[in-house]
Structures are given as C-alpha cells and as structure tokens.
Design a protein around this motif. Structure first.
Motif, PDB file in Angstrom:
ATOM      1  N   VAL A 133       0.831  -1.204   0.000  1.00  9.16           N
ATOM      2  CA  VAL A 133       0.000   0.000   0.000  1.00  9.16           C
ATOM      3  C   VAL A 133       0.867   1.256   0.000  1.00  9.16           C
ATOM      4  O   VAL A 133       0.477   2.293   0.524  1.00  9.16           O
ATOM      5  CB  VAL A 133      -0.984   0.035   1.191  1.00  9.16           C
ATOM      6  CG1 VAL A 133      -2.007  -1.069   1.071  1.00  9.16           C
ATOM      7  CG2 VAL A 133      -0.255  -0.071   2.527  1.00  9.16           C
TER       8      VAL A 133
ATOM      9  N   TYR B 277      -0.141   5.473  -4.298  1.00 12.18           N
ATOM     10  CA  TYR B 277      -1.365   5.128  -5.012  1.00 12.18           C
ATOM     11  C   TYR B 277      -1.181   3.850  -5.806  1.00 12.18           C
ATOM     12  O   TYR B 277      -0.096   3.529  -6.267  1.00 12.18           O
ATOM     13  CB  TYR B 277      -1.771   6.256  -5.970  1.00 12.18           C
ATOM     14  CG  TYR B 277      -2.168   7.532  -5.272  1.00 12.18           C
ATOM     15  CD1 TYR B 277      -2.748   7.500  -4.016  1.00 12.18           C
ATOM     16  CD2 TYR B 277      -1.960   8.762  -5.877  1.00 12.18           C
ATOM     17  CE1 TYR B 277      -3.119   8.672  -3.378  1.00 12.18           C
ATOM     18  CE2 TYR B 277      -2.322   9.937  -5.249  1.00 12.18           C
ATOM     19  CZ  TYR B 277      -2.894   9.889  -3.996  1.00 12.18           C
ATOM     20  OH  TYR B 277      -3.256  11.041  -3.369  1.00 12.18           O
TER      21      TYR B 277
ATOM     22  N   LEU C 259     -14.566  11.589 -14.137  1.00 13.48           N
ATOM     23  CA  LEU C 259     -13.317  11.354 -13.407  1.00 13.48           C
ATOM     24  C   LEU C 259     -12.273  10.711 -14.299  1.00 13.48           C
ATOM     25  O   LEU C 259     -11.088  11.029 -14.233  1.00 13.48           O
ATOM     26  CB  LEU C 259     -13.578  10.421 -12.221  1.00 13.48           C
ATOM     27  CG  LEU C 259     -13.952  11.048 -10.893  1.00 13.48           C
ATOM     28  CD1 LEU C 259     -14.065   9.957  -9.848  1.00 13.48           C
ATOM     29  CD2 LEU C 259     -12.892  12.057 -10.462  1.00 13.48           C
TER      30      LEU C 259
ATOM     31  N   ARG D 105     -10.688  13.252 -16.295  1.00  8.83           N
ATOM     32  CA  ARG D 105      -9.743  14.056 -15.498  1.00  8.83           C
ATOM     33  C   ARG D 105      -8.399  13.336 -15.380  1.00  8.83           C
ATOM     34  O   ARG D 105      -7.340  13.942 -15.480  1.00  8.83           O
ATOM     35  CB  ARG D 105     -10.305  14.322 -14.102  1.00  8.83           C
ATOM     36  CG  ARG D 105     -11.573  15.125 -14.068  1.00  8.83           C
ATOM     37  CD  ARG D 105     -11.956  15.401 -12.628  1.00  8.83           C
ATOM     38  NE  ARG D 105     -11.060  16.380 -12.058  1.00  8.83           N
ATOM     39  CZ  ARG D 105     -11.308  17.679 -12.014  1.00  8.83           C
ATOM     40  NH1 ARG D 105     -12.452  18.139 -12.494  1.00  8.83           N
ATOM     41  NH2 ARG D 105     -10.448  18.508 -11.496  1.00  8.83           N
TER      42      ARG D 105
ATOM     43  N   TYR E 198     -13.796  15.942  -4.468  1.00  4.87           N
ATOM     44  CA  TYR E 198     -13.182  17.115  -3.843  1.00  4.87           C
ATOM     45  C   TYR E 198     -14.096  18.327  -3.724  1.00  4.87           C
ATOM     46  O   TYR E 198     -13.987  19.109  -2.790  1.00  4.87           O
ATOM     47  CB  TYR E 198     -11.926  17.488  -4.629  1.00  4.87           C
ATOM     48  CG  TYR E 198     -12.235  17.979  -6.040  1.00  4.87           C
ATOM     49  CD1 TYR E 198     -12.463  17.076  -7.063  1.00  4.87           C
ATOM     50  CD2 TYR E 198     -12.320  19.340  -6.316  1.00  4.87           C
ATOM     51  CE1 TYR E 198     -12.774  17.511  -8.346  1.00  4.87           C
ATOM     52  CE2 TYR E 198     -12.628  19.791  -7.598  1.00  4.87           C
ATOM     53  CZ  TYR E 198     -12.857  18.870  -8.596  1.00  4.87           C
ATOM     54  OH  TYR E 198     -13.173  19.302  -9.836  1.00  4.87           O
TER      55      TYR E 198
ATOM     56  N   GLY F 117      -7.200   2.412  -0.793  1.00  8.34           N
ATOM     57  CA  GLY F 117      -5.817   2.579  -0.364  1.00  8.34           C
ATOM     58  C   GLY F 117      -5.268   3.976  -0.574  1.00  8.34           C
ATOM     59  O   GLY F 117      -4.094   4.223  -0.327  1.00  8.34           O
ATOM     60  N   SER F 118      -6.114   4.904  -1.037  1.00 11.22           N
ATOM     61  CA  SER F 118      -5.604   6.253  -1.269  1.00 11.22           C
ATOM     62  C   SER F 118      -5.705   7.116  -0.009  1.00 11.22           C
ATOM     63  O   SER F 118      -5.447   8.309  -0.041  1.00 11.22           O
ATOM     64  CB  SER F 118      -6.321   6.912  -2.446  1.00 11.22           C
ATOM     65  OG  SER F 118      -7.683   7.117  -2.138  1.00 11.22           O
TER      66      SER F 118
ATOM     67  N   THR G 241      -7.336  10.635   0.258  1.00  9.50           N
ATOM     68  CA  THR G 241      -6.762  11.796  -0.421  1.00  9.50           C
ATOM     69  C   THR G 241      -7.361  12.026  -1.810  1.00  9.50           C
ATOM     70  O   THR G 241      -7.071  13.034  -2.442  1.00  9.50           O
ATOM     71  CB  THR G 241      -5.233  11.668  -0.585  1.00  9.50           C
ATOM     72  OG1 THR G 241      -4.965  10.544  -1.439  1.00  9.50           O
ATOM     73  CG2 THR G 241      -4.546  11.466   0.750  1.00  9.50           C
ATOM     74  N   LEU G 242      -8.164  11.060  -2.290  1.00  5.58           N
ATOM     75  CA  LEU G 242      -8.710  11.210  -3.644  1.00  5.58           C
ATOM     76  C   LEU G 242     -10.224  11.354  -3.657  1.00  5.58           C
ATOM     77  O   LEU G 242     -10.778  11.973  -4.558  1.00  5.58           O
ATOM     78  CB  LEU G 242      -8.312  10.003  -4.510  1.00  5.58           C
ATOM     79  CG  LEU G 242      -6.808   9.784  -4.735  1.00  5.58           C
ATOM     80  CD1 LEU G 242      -6.582   8.577  -5.634  1.00  5.58           C
ATOM     81  CD2 LEU G 242      -6.144  11.019  -5.327  1.00  5.58           C
TER      82      LEU G 242
ATOM     83  N   LYS H 220      -3.305  12.873  -8.068  1.00  2.14           N
ATOM     84  CA  LYS H 220      -3.856  13.669  -6.963  1.00  2.14           C
ATOM     85  C   LYS H 220      -4.401  15.004  -7.498  1.00  2.14           C
ATOM     86  O   LYS H 220      -5.519  15.404  -7.158  1.00  2.14           O
ATOM     87  CB  LYS H 220      -2.768  13.897  -5.915  1.00  2.14           C
ATOM     88  CG  LYS H 220      -3.103  14.910  -4.833  1.00  2.14           C
ATOM     89  CD  LYS H 220      -4.110  14.415  -3.810  1.00  2.14           C
ATOM     90  CE  LYS H 220      -4.248  15.388  -2.643  1.00  2.14           C
ATOM     91  NZ  LYS H 220      -5.386  15.043  -1.790  1.00  2.14           N
TER      92      LYS H 220
ATOM     93  N   MET I  31      -7.665  14.607  -9.306  1.00  2.11           N
ATOM     94  CA  MET I  31      -8.848  14.255  -8.517  1.00  2.11           C
ATOM     95  C   MET I  31      -9.111  15.198  -7.345  1.00  2.11           C
ATOM     96  O   MET I  31     -10.155  15.130  -6.722  1.00  2.11           O
ATOM     97  CB  MET I  31      -8.731  12.810  -8.028  1.00  2.11           C
ATOM     98  CG  MET I  31      -8.811  11.868  -9.217  1.00  2.11           C
ATOM     99  SD  MET I  31      -9.094  10.146  -8.826  1.00  2.11           S
ATOM    100  CE  MET I  31     -10.570  10.144  -7.871  1.00  2.11           C
TER     101      MET I  31
ATOM    102  N   VAL J  36       0.500  10.567   2.156  1.00  2.00           N
ATOM    103  CA  VAL J  36       0.806   9.587   1.108  1.00  2.00           C
ATOM    104  C   VAL J  36       1.974   9.966   0.204  1.00  2.00           C
ATOM    105  O   VAL J  36       2.910   9.191   0.040  1.00  2.00           O
ATOM    106  CB  VAL J  36      -0.416   9.243   0.224  1.00  2.00           C
ATOM    107  CG1 VAL J  36      -0.088   8.084  -0.713  1.00  2.00           C
ATOM    108  CG2 VAL J  36      -1.624   8.897   1.073  1.00  2.00           C
TER     109      VAL J  36
END
Lengths: 478, 380, 458
Positions: free
Chosen positions: A206, A209, A455, A458, C171, C196-197, C200-201, C441, C444, C455
């Motif tokens: 982990v 990302y 998304l 993006r 966000y 697992g982010s 933060t996303l 990052k 998003m 992270v």
C-alpha cells in the motif's frame, strides 16, 4: 510521416525495427486507419525513446501485442505510430519460490504459462496442446510448477501486455479473480517518455497510489505498458470438468444456482449454447434436438476436492434435470478447454463474419440477460450463440451473418439498441469486442456511459494531456 | 486529589494507552454517542493531556469524565489492561476539588452524610420492604446478635420496584434456617455513590459506622444483594467478617442442602452486573444458582461474563444524564431480546431497575427478575 | 471565512449537535493509533451522503482540509489532521444497507465496524474475507481508505480485492458512483485507485463489498519452534509444496510474552517463535493437506504442533494474535510498527537484519507478522516521553524499512504511508514515479483539500 521524425525513431531503434513503407503498413491497420509507421522496440528504453519522439512531435501512438484485441474499440482518431511489443518478450524475473513472475508486455500468455509450469507439467496447462508430446502421461503430477491464475481468451496469441491493458479474463475468474487480483506492479512509459515503476513483488503493498490497477483495462490510453509483475499460484494437483446438457436455459441456471449456493469451490462454471456444446464435447453428441444448452463445471485442486466437486455437480445436475453428462479428465479435459478458449475469436479471415458482444451484469441477472438477448435476436432473425461465465455475471453473445441476410445492419442495430436498454434496466453493461464492418462506429462499442466518466477524463487529462495515447479509441474518447 | 497526586497514581498507567481503539466497541457510551470524548481511549488521552499540561480541567472535560459508567468493559478488552475506570474516578476527584462537577452530586453527598442514604429518606424507613412479606411482625428480621448480616443497600430499601429483592432474599434465608439479621436504620450507605461522584474522602464516617455495627452484632458473614455495596466493602472496607455476594451465599446454602426447590419451566438469560462480575470476579455462583433450579434453561447473551455490556445504570450516570443511561439500556435490551429468553435474570437492583424501567418506558414486553426473586419462586 | 462563520455553516449543514469544536474535542481528534499528533479545527459527524457533500463543498470553497476517518485505528498517521481542518467522523453512518446474497454483495455505510459485518454474515454462512487485526473496531470505510490486509489475505486477498464499488464524494462535493455490482464495466479501474488512497482522492459514503461462501471446514494449528529461522523456512517450504493456507502467521518470543500476560492464549513462553497455520476449504482432502503441513513442519525442526479442537480453541489462538500490538505496551509504553513487506523467501535474512538493528540501537523489538505474504511488523518498543529514545526508535524504524526496500520489498504492506513513512517513499520510488501520483492527486483533488500532506511527499 516526415523523414526527420522517422530518422529520429530509427536512431533509437535501428532500421530493422522500423517500418514505414506504405505497402507494408496496411497489414497493421486498426479498423480503417493505417499507421504512419510501425515500430518494434526491444527494450523499455527504446519504448521511452519512441514516446519521447512522439510527444515532441505530437504523434499518436497505438500499441499492439498479439493482435487479438485490435478489433476492440473505436477506430483511433489518429495513429501515427503503431508500437508492436513483439520484441518485448522476455521474462525478467521468475521467482516461483515467492510465487511471482515479472515479464515484458510482448510475452505470449501460453509461453509464460509453459515456462512457469516447467517441462514436466507443461502437459497440464489449459493453454495449448502444442507443448504436449503424444501419449505423454499427464495427470500424475509429481513436480512443482506454478501458473498465472488467469485464463484470457486466445492464450496462444494474446500477450501479457494486451491482457492487462484490456483487462481480459476467462472462466476461471470465478475462483481466482481477474487481472486486478493478480497484478502486483507495472513499469510503463508515460506521456513524457519517462519510465514509471509502481507496485512491486509483494502481494501486499500500500505504498503510494495503486497506479498498477489504474493501468489495468486502460487500453493503452495512459501509457505504454512495458513490464508487469504478476502473482502466481502453485499448479493444482489435478483437474476435471463435468459437462452436462440441459433442455433449457432455466434448467441450466438451476444447476448454476445450486452450485453457487453450495460450499463447493469450482474454478469455473461455464454455460454455452448447444451448437458450441456439441462441437466441444463430442462425448455428448447424443443429445440432439431442442434448444438446450450446456454447463461445464471445472474443478481444480487436491484430488479429493476435484472428486467431490465432480460428484456433487452430477447430483445437482440430475436434480436440475440434466439430459446427459460426462466427466472429462486428462486429454479430454485439456482439449475441451483448449477449444473453449478459442471461442469468440473475431478476427479470423475465413468463415462468416461475427459480431461478438461481451455482456456483464450482477450475477443473479445473467439468466434474464442472456435469455432475453437470445429471444430478441431470434425475433429479429439473427443467428446467435452464447457462452458465459455463469457464476461471474459475464457472458458473450455472438451474432453471425447468414448468407441470405438482408438488412443485416439494421437488424443488428435494432437488436443492439434493445440489448443496451436491457443492460441499463438490470445494472449491466456491454462491450462490442468485435465487429469487422465499416459501420462498426454506429454500434455502442463501449456500452453505457458510466457516472464516473468525468473522473476518467480528469485522469486521462492529467496523465496524457496532449492525448497521444490511442486517441478516440477507448470509452468516451479517453 | 490534585494534579501532583494524579500524576503519581495515573501517569504511567495512562501512557501505556497506545490508542489502538480496541476499547471503543466495548464502551456503551461510545456506542451511543459516537464521539471520541465518549471513548475510554479519549478519557485516557484527556487525563494524559491534563497531566502534561496540554489541557485544562474544564466543563468539557467534566462532560467526558462524568459520562463514564465505570463498567470496566474497556479494561476487559484492553490488551495492556489499562484501568480506565480507576483513572476516571481519580479524574473525578480532581474535578471535584476544582469545583467542576455535576452539582447534583452535592445533594447526593448531603443526603448520604445527613440521612445515611441516597434518597433523602428517613433512614428508619429502610425496613419498609418487610411489609411485602405477609404475616410477620414489624422489624421481624432485625436482631441484636446474628451470625449473618444481610446488608440490603439504599436502592433496594427505598425504591419500590427493587424492594422485592430483600423480601425474596430474607424469605429464602429464613426458610433455609439461616441465623441472620438486617440492620434497619443502623445500615448506612456503603459510600459507593461518593466514589462515583469523585468524593471518596467523604466515605470515612460511613465506613467507620458500618464496621462498628457489624462488630457489635458479632456477625461472621455479611451478605449483599447489591453488587456495588459488595464491591465497595470488598475493596474499601477493612477486612473483618467474610463479605459475600448473595449468589455466593446462596450457593453455600444450596450445597448444604438447606433449600428445597420445585421446577420452574422457564428459559432465562443472565445479565452479569459489572460490579459483581467484571469488577469483583463473581461469574459462576449466580449461574450455579440458576442451574440448581430444576427446569430452568440458561441461554447466554453473546457478550457475557468479562465482556458483558453494562445495563446503563453504572457510575452515577443515571443521576447525571438519565437519557444517556436509558440509551445504554436499549443496547442491553437488544442483546437480551436476541437470546429469545423468557426472562432476564440479574443479581443487582440497579440493573433490574434500569433494564425494567427502560423496557417499560419503551413499551417492550420484558420480564426482569433478580436471582433471589427467581429462587424464592422455586422454593417449596 | 472566519472560523465562527465556518462552524455556523457546518452546523446548518449537519445540525448543531453534530459539530464539535471544544478544546477537548479538537485535542482528541488530533491522534490515531500512530505516534503522530495534530489538531483539528472542527469535527463533523455526518449522517448522510448529502451532509458529507455539503461539508466537502464548503471545505472546497474555503480551501479547508478535510480528513475522513472511522475509528481512528490508523497506524501511520493517515487520519491525523496535520494541517488542521475538518475531521469527518463516520460513527453515525454505520448501517449495513443491503445484504444481497444472490449477487454476493453487501452494501454498507463507511462507519460499519468490520467485525459487525462479518459476524452478521457468518450467521448466514457468508464471509467478508479481509480481517485486519483491528477488525473488532476498525470501520469498513477505513479499511477501504487503507486497503487493509489481515491474516486471511494470504489466501483471499486484501481489501481492494473485495471492493466492487462505492458512492463517493469528490473534492468539490460532487457525489458519484464508481463501479458497482456489475463485475465488468469498461473504463479505468477508479475503484482500485481509490482503495488505499487514504482519503486523499475521494470520500466513500456507501461501499459495495464482495462476499463469499464461508468455507466448509477449517483447521487451525499452532506450530512451536525453538528457532525463528526454522519457523521462517517452514513458511517458504509450505508454499513451495504447493499449499496456500488461509493464514501463515508468525510471532516471536517477545510478542508471545506480552500476549500471554494479556490473554492466556496458550503460547509457550520458552519458544523462539510460533506459527499459526490455518487451512480451509472443502472438508475433502483437508486432512491430507494438514498431514503434509505437519510433515513439512517436522522437516524444519518443529518442537510441537497443537491442533485447535473446536471453535473456542481456535478463537483462543487467534485472540492473542489479534491483540498483539496492544499487548506489547505491557513491556514498554509505546511501540512503533514497521509495516515493511518483503518477498517471502527473504524473511530469514531480513529478520536477522531487523534484530541487528535492534541490537545496534539497544532497542527491544518484537515480531508478529503475516509471514505467508512476507508482511513484517517489527514492533520497536520505547517510551515516547524520552525524546532521545524516541528519535532512536524512529531512526531504527527507517533503517528497517530501508532493509525491506533493499530486499526487493516495499515500505508498507497494509498500514499505509500516512505521514509516518513519507520520508521513506524515495526508498522505492523515483521522483518521476512520485510525480505520476501527484498528477493523479491533482486530477482528482485540484485544490488539495482531501487529507492534504499524506501519502505522497512534496
């Protein structure tokens, strides 16, 4: 393509690995689009060089591996460079003790499975009978050996890179999962021509990302996938397949439901149409007549487990009204699966043209989806066939053009429209995997637009702002 | 208690809390409130922060520290076994000396010290429950000398709903031929509510009085139906006579064969009172009493013994925040209902009151009995 | 916007009682189970997706950091508000919304406790497989944020392998669905990216999880060793023989001692190491497999093997393992856990190096870990009140992570990077690799409001 660029490419690759003669290029068309040049890099650094040149000159790159998925997706808007991974075929790290393998994108799937199994166990594999000597004793496995627990279609042709990029999966996803459950790390070249490495060799990771998972199924739109590390499993002790014929889809699904409700752990539960069934299992040819379908239940593991699954499946099948059944072992088992993995191949030149549609939906709705799709096609006079990962909610419907077919296109479009509506109504989706027609673009190639599509755009914008990777080919144009 | 003393008694203990959070799902207050200041971890952190000068004693601190039930479930689920209950009670002492505490506690202390009970009643009324028993003269159970003292406790003496407990207990002992007495007006509050209120220094006179009475009567055993009285005597009173919970004493009587029981066809579940089980270690005697009654089927709750969920009646919470206490009782009631038992049996008047009271208010049909009551029913 | 104004707006969005901002509250929401500390500006207890969306939109407009958390059991500082901001505590969004047996899914709110879901499912014969040691308190939202592992992940995979879809708040407060019950949508695997982010996303507000049938039979064994090397070699040998157990957990004598003081799990105190080996599946052939495991253990000088005879014994063996982290503070007040992961065959060598680090710095190190997938958890014991010792411990931790990275492993297997391991990210990633993550990052979360400072190192 202009000479300056070609020279730049050639400098990094050598003349032998660059093809720019228009006479040669047409063989590499994707749909109706021909590339400006075809390149055959042999190292990741060479890939990086190609991408750098492309980025500097705003050239579009499409990647090709074994070619089994070139019919997938829309025709690219631009394809200045077709990048073939055929020379990226090395295994860089085979660590069977840790159950991982790292290999390059152009490695053919059957080859990596063969290498992992080792000479002694090659005969076990479900990939190709080629590695097998005649009369070789197969199912007395004494040696170790591992395998990548994936079973994408066309394993003899498909490459690792293509399998990951297209998120290919097969029958055994029921037990083992899909690429996202096996991929531990990747190295790819990004839109600036830089080599990016993420993930690693450990099953748990982990750190940062999970970019590897983002690459899965990205169809070459985020970078050029060059190398990947996959998780392995020890080869099962033995395997066998129980095939049963049923008079109706309902009966067949009542077996599927019974197995799913039990604690049995089959590797695959496949359901397929009668024509396919009769072809694949000559042992069951007696069944003839009617609109039946077949179910094949694959068991892998310890001999006791395989035995038990076979026996219980027969019982459940009988209760579900099976007409006839057979347990395939050894060579029969192997050749069944060998043929099975060739189903739905859309790129073969001879024979009637096919339209292959992959449908998917929540597991419990598959029966409805397949049944209605077949009824609709029959009502429209379209010849269709199905095969499905019945325990996973994924299936394929194949439409064949009949010789006398008049207004074929209109009927297909109509059918596809109904299929799409059906998918929407049951939270399903579809992908047109192959349709070698000039009007392919009129089909809903990537199915239903997803709520998270914004998304995706993006992400695409962030990672490939100039849009040099496979422009226009993938879902919603990302 | 002041910061210097708090540091001395608590700092090492509280620094061993590594905030793993395993206490969270065991804390009924957190389950109801869902905020960090309602967690044992949070209370440990508050204590540590105050000791380290990062937080001041305040009304916010008071809210957290006085909303603890003192049930000890956190410690039972804590791998380093941090005694948050003790930490909280010491914090309360500090808060009291800072003048930051629920003012209702002042009234409580006043009643206890002036009247000898928590209810601001004339202490002579303690014998009122005896009226429930037909055909005995007044003060029948009060003697000058006896081998056994039955210490009834304030709640069972003054709250009508709980008075059946001493009535049952007395009848059982009477039938078994036990030489026992109750103390009537001479029984003073054991002092437990003062510990919970952060005023344990006010207990001294109570202890002194109660111990003197026991000596005067010459009893060798003191028996309690109230787990909190029992817990307090065991942990805060000088040793002298043998202190026994009702069920421990009843097990003795049963073993000696002094009780004749008829079958009761009933499925029961048993609720471990925190002060009896987790905080004093009496888990099996009440179960032995239940299993000695023919026909009684015992089904355990998912959380039992060390892991039992408090009824909501602990740590003076009912007095400070009745609604919160009631919501904890809801959790308990749900656990009880999940067993499918006909009757929930406890061995604590406070548990009985809290559970039965909440069930009645929520119109949930639930039969709550004290273990003495069930035993009395089974007596021939 | 003034703080008072912002708090008033939050109160309007979620109700007054669900906004906390007292000194006590802000202090208490400044920690998690790591050693890191921060301080929130406000704490919000949302009750619905809409409320989360309103709060995030406000945070986005005002550029206020927003940190989503569940039970705060994070071991890498991932939920510590290092830059202040609004902490979203999901304790009120704790409902299991749907159990869909035919489609093998459950839909939950993020505040559901992992074990509560598992207990409920098991009664119906089903399993949500990932079992982080903190499952008793951890929330599913947190598991998704961290991509939590656990002992059974050896066979069943980690959290990401069991997440099918989620309703997420982006966000700017936009609510969208990602993935779902359909197993095969075309497009990028955004769910895989978000799991697992570490918040933060995106912020998950509903989660669809995959469930499986509970295995027909389970065999749990405790293998006791006089040498940690023999134990590690057994681990590799079992896999090499073609057996993939459900779990392969190891504990050394330091940890066993602490655990035995807490719960009497029956671990031998004079042994160097134990393995908890669990096999599961169809009952057929399981005995033969167990016999094979036994034989492999014997080949590697096992002293004794205990087989759990019933569910109670199995629970007892596991109780010790699951509480091991908490228990070590019986030995010293604090611990730092290094979550480095290495290829399994490197275990003996790496364990030796870890112990060398301990010796070099004079620190007591206990080991309890998921040996089957090479996921180490050296617990460095110390007292954080001793500044010098704390610094030494942090130095040792960093060295251990370097050892793991150099052995072809990684710096975190399941606990996340948070803020604790930011400095070590360059052990395994190049600047270009990190820049790729930054691009994601920025795509998003362009204004960096979602759990900033975590992270990815700047």
């Amino acid at each position: 393509m202009n000479d300056v660029i070609l020279r730049e490419l050639e400098e990094g690759l050598g003349a032998d690995n660059l093809m720019a003669e228009s006479s040669e290029l047409s063989a590499y068309s994707v749909g109706s689009v021909s590339p400006g040049a075809v390149v055959f890099p042999g190292t990741i650094e060479e890939v990086a060089h190609i991408v750098k040149v492309a980025a500097e000159n705003n050239l579009a790159i499409v990647v090709r591996g074994g070619g089994t998925k070139m019919g997938l997706g829309r025709d690219p808007e631009r394809m200045d460079i077709l990048l073939c991974t055929s020379r990226l075929g090395k295994v860089t790290d085979m660590d069977t003790a840790n159950l991982t393998v790292t290999a390059q994108a152009g490695m053919r799937f059957a080859d990596i499975q063969g290498a992992l199994a080792g000479e002694e166990n090659r005969c076990y594999l479900l990939v190709s009978p080629n590695g097998r000597e005649q009369d070789e004793v197969c199912f007395e496995r004494e040696h170790g050996g591992c395998f990548v627990p994936l079973d994408p279609p066309f394993p003899d042709m498909a490459t690792l890179g293509g399998i990951v990029a297209a998120n290919s999966s097969g029958p055994r996803r029921l037990l083992y999962g899909t690429v996202r459950d096996m991929l531990l790390g990747v190295r790819f070249v990004n839109a600036e021509g830089k080599i990016i490495g993420v993930g690693g060799k450990t099953v748990k990771n982990v750190s940062g990302y999970d970019v590897s998972r983002l690459i899965i199924g990205s169809m070459g739109t985020l970078g050029v996938l060059c190398e990947m590390t996959l998780r392995l499993l020890p080869l099962p002790e033995t395997a066998a397949t129980t095939v049963m014929g049923f008079r109706s889809l309902d009966d067949a699904f009542s077996l599927v439901d019974a197995i799913m409700a039990s604690q049995l752990t089959p590797a695959a539960i496949e359901l397929f149409g009668k024509k396919t069934g009769v072809r694949l299992t000559p042992q069951l040819q007696e069944i003839g007549g009617g609109d039946g379908c077949f179910v094949a239940v694959l068991a892998e593991g310890a001999s006791e487990v395989v035995e038990r699954i076979g026996a219980d499946t027969l019982d459940m099948g009988a209760r579900a009204g099976s007409l006839e059944s057979v347990i395939l072992k050894g060579d029969d088992h192997l050749s069944f699966w060998h043929d099975y993995y060739q189903l739905g191949r859309s790129d073969h030149g001879n024979g009637p043209k096919e339209i292959v549609v992959r449908v998917s939906c929540p597991i419990s709705r598959l029966k409805e989806l397949l049944g209605k799709a077949m009824n609709e096609s029959a009502a429209l006079g379209l010849a269709s066939d199905i095969f499905a990962h019945a325990g996973s909610g994924v299936g394929r419907i194949i439409i064949r053009e009949k010789e006398e077919g008049d207004g074929f296109k209109e009927r297909v479009l109509k059918w596809m429209g109904r299929l799409l509506e059906l998918c929407i109504s049951i939270s399903g989706n579809l992908v047109v995997e192959g349709a070698a027609y000039p009007w392919k673009g009129e089909l809903p190639i990537w199915g239903i637009s997803r709520p998270e599509h914004d998304l995706m755009e993006r992400i695409k914008q962030g990672m490939d702002p100039a849009g040099i990777f496979s422009p226009g080919r993938y879902v919603g144009g990302v | 208690m002041n910061l210097v003393k708090l540091r001395k008694f608590t700092y090492e203990e509280v620094t061993r809390c590594n905030r793993c959070g395993f206490c969270l799902p065991s804390c009924p207050i957190y389950l109801v409130k869902g905020i960090e200041s309602a967690t044992p971890r949070g209370r440990n952190a508050i204590t540590r922060a105050v000791i380290e000068g990062r937080l001041q004693w305040s009304g916010e601190v008071e809210k957290s520290i006085f909303s603890c039930l003192g049930c000890g479930a956190c410690t039972a689920n804590c791998f380093p076994a941090i005694k948050t209950r003790d930490i909280v009670f010491r914090d309360r002492e500090c808060l009291v000396s800072e003048g930051i505490y629920p003012k209702i506690a002042d009234r409580l202390a006043q009643y206890i010290l002036e009247e000898g009970n928590i209810s601001n009643e004339n202490n002579e009324e303690r014998a009122e429950w005896q009226e429930l028993i037909k055909g005995i003269p007044e003060h029948y159970f009060e003697k000058e000398k006896a081998d056994v003292i039955y210490f009834v406790g304030c709640v069972a003496s003054f709250f009508p709903l709980a008075q059946k407990i001493p009535a049952s207990m007395a009848m059982v002992m009477e039938k078994a031929g036990v030489d026992f007495t109750v103390l009537g007006g001479q029984e003073w509050c054991c002092g437990y509510p003062l510990i919970g209120a952060g005023m344990p220094d006010k207990m001294d006179a109570l202890i002194k009085h109660n111990v003197e009475v026991v000596e005067r009567i010459g009893a060798t055993k003191v028996v309690f139906t109230c787990p909190s009285c029992y817990h307090t005597w065991k942990h805060f009173y000088p040793s002298g006579a043998e202190y026994l919970s009702a069920s421990e004493f009843l097990v003795e009587l049963l073993r000696e064969g002094n009780l004749e029981l008829k079958p009761l066809d009933v499925k029961v579940t048993y609720h471990d009172p925190c002060d009896l089980g987790r905080n004093t270690g009496v888990y099996e005697p009440p179960r032995k009493v239940l299993s000695s009654i023919p026909g009684v089927e015992l089904v355990e709750m998912e959380k039992n013994r060390q892991l039992t969920t408090c009824c909501g009646g602990g740590g003076n919470l009912e007095m400070v925040e009745p609604e919160l206490s009631g919501k904890v009782a809801d959790l308990k009631i749900a656990e009880i209902q999940a067993t499918g038992a006909d009757v929930v049996v406890s061995s604590c008047q406070q548990c009985l009151r809290t559970i039965a009271g909440r069930a009645r208010r929520r119109k949930i049909p639930l039969i709550v009995k004290d273990i003495t009551e069930l035993l009395a029913e089974a007596m021939v | 916007m003034e703080r008072e104004e912002a708090i008033r707006k939050l109160q309007e969005s979620v109700g007054e009682e669900n906004v906390l901002f007292s000194d006590v509250d802000l202090t208490l929401y400044g920690y998690d189970a790591s050693l890191e500390k921060g301080r929130a500006d406000a704490v919000v207890l949302p009750g619905s997706t809409d409320q989360v969306s309103l709060v995030v939109r406000l945070a986005y407009q005002e550029g206020i950091p927003i940190i989503a958390r569940g039970s705060g059991t994070n071991l890498s500082g991932g939920t510590v508000p290092v830059r202040g901001g609004i902490v979203l505590h999901f304790s009120r969004m704790n409902k299991i919304l749907e159990v869909d047996i035919p489609n093998r899914t459950v839909t939950v709110e993020p505040g559901v406790i992992t074990l509560d879901l598992q207990t409920m499912l098991l009664k119906q014969g089903f399993l949500y497989a990932p079992d982080p040691a903190s499952q008793k308190v951890s929330t599913l939202g947190g598991n998704v944020g961290e991509n939590s592992g656990g002992p059974h992940c050896l066979k069943y995979g980690v959290t990401t392998n069991h997440v099918l879809g989620a309703e997420v708040v982006l966000y700017d407060g936009t609510v969208t669905w990602i993935g779902g019950k359909n197993p095969d949508n075309p497009g990028y695997d955004l769910m895989g990216l978000i799991v697992g982010s570490e918040g933060t996303l995106a912020i998950a507000t509903k989660i669809i999880l995959r469930i499986i049938r509970a295995p027909e039979a389970i065999k749990t064994m405790l293998a006791i060793y006089d040498s940690i090397e023999d134990a590690s070699n057994t681990v590799s040998a079992i896999i090499a023989e073609g057996i993939v157990p459900a779990t392969l957990e190891m504990m050394d004598h330091v940890v066993m001692e602490a655990v035995e003081k807490s719960v009497q799990a029956g671990y031998p105190l004079d042994a160097a190491a134990v393995l908890i080996i669990e096999l599961d599946g169809l009952k057929d052939g399981l005995d033969r497999q167990a016999a094979k495991v036994l034989e492999i253990c014997k080949r590697h000088n096992v002293r004794e093997i205990q087989l759990a005879r019933d569910e109670a014994e199995r629970a007892r063996l596991w109780a010790g393992r699951k509480g091991a982290f908490g228990a070590v503070t019986r030995l010293r007040p604090c611990y730092m856990v290094c979550d480095g992961t290495v290829p399994r065959t490197k275990l003996p060598e790496v364990l030796n190096q870890v112990m060398e680090v301990g010796k070099k710095y004079g620190l007591l190190i206990g080991n309890v870990f998921h040996a089957g997938d090479g996921n180490l958890h050296p617990l460095i014991l110390f007292d954080e009140r001793d500044e010098a010792e704390k610094n030494t411990a942090m130095k040792a931790a960093s060295e251990i992570l370097k050892i793991c990275a150099d052995a072809g492993g990684t710096i975190s297997g399941e606990h996340g990077i948070g803020i604790e391991k930011l400095r070590e990210m360059n052990f395994i990633f190049t600047e270009d690799d990190l820049e790729t993550m930054r691009k994601i990052k920025r795509a998003m979360d362009p204004k960096d409001v979602l759990n900033p400072g975590k992270v990815i190192p700047n």
